[in-house]
Design a protein around this motif. Sequence first.
Motif, PDB file in Angstrom:
ATOM      1  N   ARG A   1      38.623  54.499 -15.358  1.00 11.16           N
ATOM      2  CA  ARG A   1      37.905  53.521 -16.177  1.00 11.16           C
ATOM      3  C   ARG A   1      36.919  52.683 -15.392  1.00 11.16           C
ATOM      4  NH1 ARG A   1      41.306  48.355 -15.489  1.00 11.16           N
ATOM      5  NH2 ARG A   1      42.535  49.085 -13.806  1.00 11.16           N
ATOM      6  N   GLY A   2      36.952  52.733 -14.055  1.00 12.15           N
ATOM      7  CA  GLY A   2      36.161  51.849 -13.208  1.00 12.15           C
ATOM      8  C   GLY A   2      34.672  51.875 -13.470  1.00 12.15           C
ATOM      9  N   LEU A   3      34.047  53.044 -13.366  1.00 14.33           N
ATOM     10  CA  LEU A   3      32.594  53.109 -13.539  1.00 14.33           C
ATOM     11  C   LEU A   3      32.146  52.757 -14.955  1.00 14.33           C
ATOM     12  CD1 LEU A   3      31.605  56.135 -11.288  1.00 14.33           C
ATOM     13  CD2 LEU A   3      31.329  53.696 -10.829  1.00 14.33           C
ATOM     14  N   PRO A   4      32.818  53.219 -16.010  1.00 10.25           N
ATOM     15  CA  PRO A   4      32.400  52.779 -17.347  1.00 10.25           C
ATOM     16  C   PRO A   4      32.534  51.264 -17.530  1.00 10.25           C
ATOM     17  CG  PRO A   4      33.755  54.738 -17.525  1.00 10.25           C
ATOM     18  CD  PRO A   4      33.827  54.290 -16.093  1.00 10.25           C
ATOM     19  N   LEU A   5      33.572  50.677 -16.976  1.00  2.00           N
ATOM     20  CA  LEU A   5      33.754  49.234 -17.080  1.00  2.00           C
ATOM     21  C   LEU A   5      32.660  48.496 -16.319  1.00  2.00           C
ATOM     22  CD1 LEU A   5      35.612  47.152 -18.331  1.00  2.00           C
ATOM     23  CD2 LEU A   5      37.071  47.324 -16.316  1.00  2.00           C
ATOM     24  N   ILE A   6      32.344  48.977 -15.135  1.00  2.00           N
ATOM     25  CA  ILE A   6      31.260  48.383 -14.349  1.00  2.00           C
ATOM     26  C   ILE A   6      29.941  48.483 -15.108  1.00  2.00           C
ATOM     27  CG2 ILE A   6      29.849  48.712 -12.271  1.00  2.00           C
ATOM     28  CD1 ILE A   6      32.523  49.411 -10.824  1.00  2.00           C
ATOM     29  N   ALA A   7      29.657  49.646 -15.673  1.00  2.00           N
ATOM     30  CA  ALA A   7      28.414  49.835 -16.425  1.00  2.00           C
ATOM     31  C   ALA A   7      28.338  48.903 -17.632  1.00  2.00           C
ATOM     32  CB  ALA A   7      28.280  51.288 -16.867  1.00  2.00           C
ATOM     33  N   ALA A   8      29.480  48.650 -18.273  1.00  4.68           N
ATOM     34  CA  ALA A   8      29.502  47.798 -19.468  1.00  4.68           C
ATOM     35  C   ALA A   8      29.325  46.319 -19.132  1.00  4.68           C
ATOM     36  CB  ALA A   8      30.809  48.008 -20.226  1.00  4.68           C
ATOM     37  N   LEU A   9      29.856  45.872 -18.004  1.00  2.00           N
ATOM     38  CA  LEU A   9      29.842  44.442 -17.687  1.00  2.00           C
ATOM     39  C   LEU A   9      28.662  43.995 -16.830  1.00  2.00           C
ATOM     40  CD1 LEU A   9      33.640  43.827 -16.937  1.00  2.00           C
ATOM     41  CD2 LEU A   9      32.368  43.311 -19.040  1.00  2.00           C
ATOM     42  N   ALA A  10      28.069  44.903 -16.077  1.00  2.00           N
ATOM     43  CA  ALA A  10      26.975  44.544 -15.173  1.00  2.00           C
ATOM     44  C   ALA A  10      25.639  44.561 -15.906  1.00  2.00           C
ATOM     45  CB  ALA A  10      26.937  45.526 -14.012  1.00  2.00           C
ATOM     46  N   ASP A  11      24.705  43.792 -15.389  1.00  2.00           N
ATOM     47  CA  ASP A  11      23.334  43.911 -15.885  1.00  2.00           C
ATOM     48  C   ASP A  11      22.708  45.188 -15.336  1.00  2.00           C
ATOM     49  OD1 ASP A  11      23.364  41.548 -17.419  1.00  2.00           O
ATOM     50  OD2 ASP A  11      22.960  40.347 -15.638  1.00  2.00           O
TER      51      ASP A  11
END
Length: 137
Positions: A101-111
């Motif tokens: 889940r790490g990369l999708p979560l990062i993509a969702a929360l980061a600008d």
Amino acid sequence: MRVSLTMSLPRQPSSATRARHALTTLLCLTDAGEDTRANLAVLISEACSNAVIHAAPDTTVDITIRIDDHVCVLEVGNRGVTPDDDTLAAGLPAPLTVGGRGLPLIAALADTATFVAGPPDRVLLRITKHLTEVRDA
């Protein structure tokens, strides 16, 4: 305000917690709102956890935190390989189904979040988050 911190942490799970604590301390110096600070805590935790998991044995996880006025830039690097052993010039893998889940979560929360090109045995993930939300006084 400008503040930065660079650290090299051991390749162990507790390093994600240490990085999150360092970021939280720096964010206390800003007017960033609670939601923004919480999102940044998740971002650095996920990025560090990924770096620990995918780093080469007996190496470090290198972290840089930069806060420049209303922007926070997190850089998390390690000696290892990018997801699926691909050499990524930039960007995140598409589709974001590599690993957990790490990369999708990062993509969702980061600008913005992107792997930065570098030497073949080096992985650097750069995450940017604007500190536009201001906490209540």
